[in-house]
Design an enzyme around this catalytic site. Structure first.
Site, PDB file in Angstrom:
ATOM      1  N   TYR A 178       0.645  -1.195  -0.040  1.00 43.29           N
ATOM      2  CA  TYR A 178      -0.075   0.044   0.053  1.00 43.29           C
ATOM      3  C   TYR A 178       0.774   1.224  -0.346  1.00 43.29           C
ATOM      4  O   TYR A 178       0.314   2.602  -0.135  1.00 43.29           O
ATOM      5  CB  TYR A 178      -1.055  -0.027   1.328  1.00 43.29           C
ATOM      6  CG  TYR A 178      -1.997  -1.286   1.462  1.00 43.29           C
ATOM      7  CD1 TYR A 178      -2.748  -1.150   0.283  1.00 43.29           C
ATOM      8  CD2 TYR A 178      -1.837  -2.208   2.119  1.00 43.29           C
ATOM      9  CE1 TYR A 178      -3.659  -2.295   0.168  1.00 43.29           C
ATOM     10  CE2 TYR A 178      -2.780  -3.307   1.967  1.00 43.29           C
ATOM     11  CZ  TYR A 178      -3.730  -3.403   1.079  1.00 43.29           C
ATOM     12  OH  TYR A 178      -4.732  -4.304   1.021  1.00 43.29           O
ATOM     13  N   HIS A 215      -8.786   2.281  -5.332  1.00 41.59           N
ATOM     14  CA  HIS A 215      -7.685   1.178  -4.619  1.00 41.59           C
ATOM     15  C   HIS A 215      -6.446   1.599  -4.968  1.00 41.59           C
ATOM     16  O   HIS A 215      -6.051   1.905  -5.786  1.00 41.59           O
ATOM     17  CB  HIS A 215      -7.931  -0.300  -4.959  1.00 41.59           C
ATOM     18  CG  HIS A 215      -9.572  -0.535  -4.779  1.00 41.59           C
ATOM     19  ND1 HIS A 215     -10.096  -1.011  -3.509  1.00 41.59           N
ATOM     20  CD2 HIS A 215     -10.315  -0.822  -5.603  1.00 41.59           C
ATOM     21  CE1 HIS A 215     -11.217  -1.283  -3.598  1.00 41.59           C
ATOM     22  NE2 HIS A 215     -11.627  -1.028  -5.090  1.00 41.59           N
TER      23      HIS A 215
HETATM   24  C1  DQA Z   1      -7.566  -1.829  -0.993  1.00 43.63           C
HETATM   25  C2  DQA Z   1      -7.499  -3.367  -1.634  1.00 43.63           C
HETATM   26  C3  DQA Z   1      -8.294  -3.899  -0.635  1.00 43.63           C
HETATM   27  O1  DQA Z   1      -8.470  -5.442  -1.100  1.00 43.63           O
HETATM   28  C4  DQA Z   1      -7.980  -4.077   0.863  1.00 43.63           C
HETATM   29  O2  DQA Z   1      -8.766  -4.683   1.554  1.00 43.63           O
HETATM   30  C5  DQA Z   1      -7.724  -2.892   1.313  1.00 43.63           C
HETATM   31  C6  DQA Z   1      -7.183  -1.807   0.701  1.00 43.63           C
HETATM   32  C7  DQA Z   1      -6.553  -0.820  -1.764  1.00 43.63           C
HETATM   33  O3  DQA Z   1      -6.586   0.382  -1.610  1.00 43.63           O
HETATM   34  O4  DQA Z   1      -5.886  -1.324  -2.404  1.00 43.63           O
HETATM   35  O5  DQA Z   1      -8.133  -2.664   2.658  1.00 43.63           O
HETATM   36  O6  DQA Z   1      -8.946  -1.289  -1.079  1.00 43.63           O
END
Ligand code: DQA
Length: 156
Positions: free
Chosen positions: A28, A109
């Site tokens: 992330y 995302h």
């Molecule tokens: C997310 C992707 C999701 O699969 C994950 O559960 C998240 C973050 C992203 O921003 O990449 O919490 O939404």
């Protein structure tokens, strides 16, 4: 009374996104949610102007509580940028609310969910979005906001 054309845009981040910066940075990134919000605040006037919107106010929200998150979506926004986190892949409740509200939103995302585990490759919420943007790290939020403004500009 003069009518205002100022748009009110919700930027909503769901479960566990409060941990951005320290949560699995290899997936992330190391940017915190408050830095993402600062980036959006900074670019927002330029983006709104570029798409011919007179003005747009961003309201930021994050919650780990699904019910509260759902209720926040109902506060009469002109549009939203939504990262539902894991609720993307689990929540029929979120999908039903988004279907019912007719709230124009960009789903975003940070990670490229198309190349992650199979259970992350399905989004219950995406069919209700104007568009979806993922894989660009914090820039997914900026790209999502930009796409939303392009969509809103076409409606007026
Ligand atoms: C997310 C992707 C999701 O699969 C994950 O559960 C998240 C973050 C992203 O921003 O990449 O919490 O939404």
């Amino acid at each position: 009374m003069a009518r205002t054309t100022k748009k009110r845009i919700l930027v909503a981040s769901g479960v566990n996104l409060d941990l951005l910066g320290k949560r699995e940075p290899e997936i992330y990134g190391s940017t915190t949610l408050s830095t993402i919000e600062d980036e959006l605040r900074k670019i927002n006037p330029t983006l709104a102007k570029a798409f011919g919107l007179e003005a747009a106010e961003l309201i930021f929200y994050q919650s780990n509580h699904e019910g509260q998150f759902l209720e926040k979506l109902s506060e009469g926004w002109d549009g939203a940028v939504i990262n539902p986190g894991a609720w993307t892949h689990t929540s029929l409740a979120l999908a039903d609310r988004l279907a019912g509200l007719k709230l124009p939103f960009a789903e975003v995302h940070l990670s490229n969910i198309a190349k992650r585990e199979a259970f992350r490759q399905h989004s219950y919420s995406a069919p209700h979005a104007v568009g979806v943007c993922f894989g660009f790290g914090s820039a997914s939020y900026t790209a999502g906001l930009s796409g939303l403004y392009a969509w809103l500009a076409k409606q007026s």
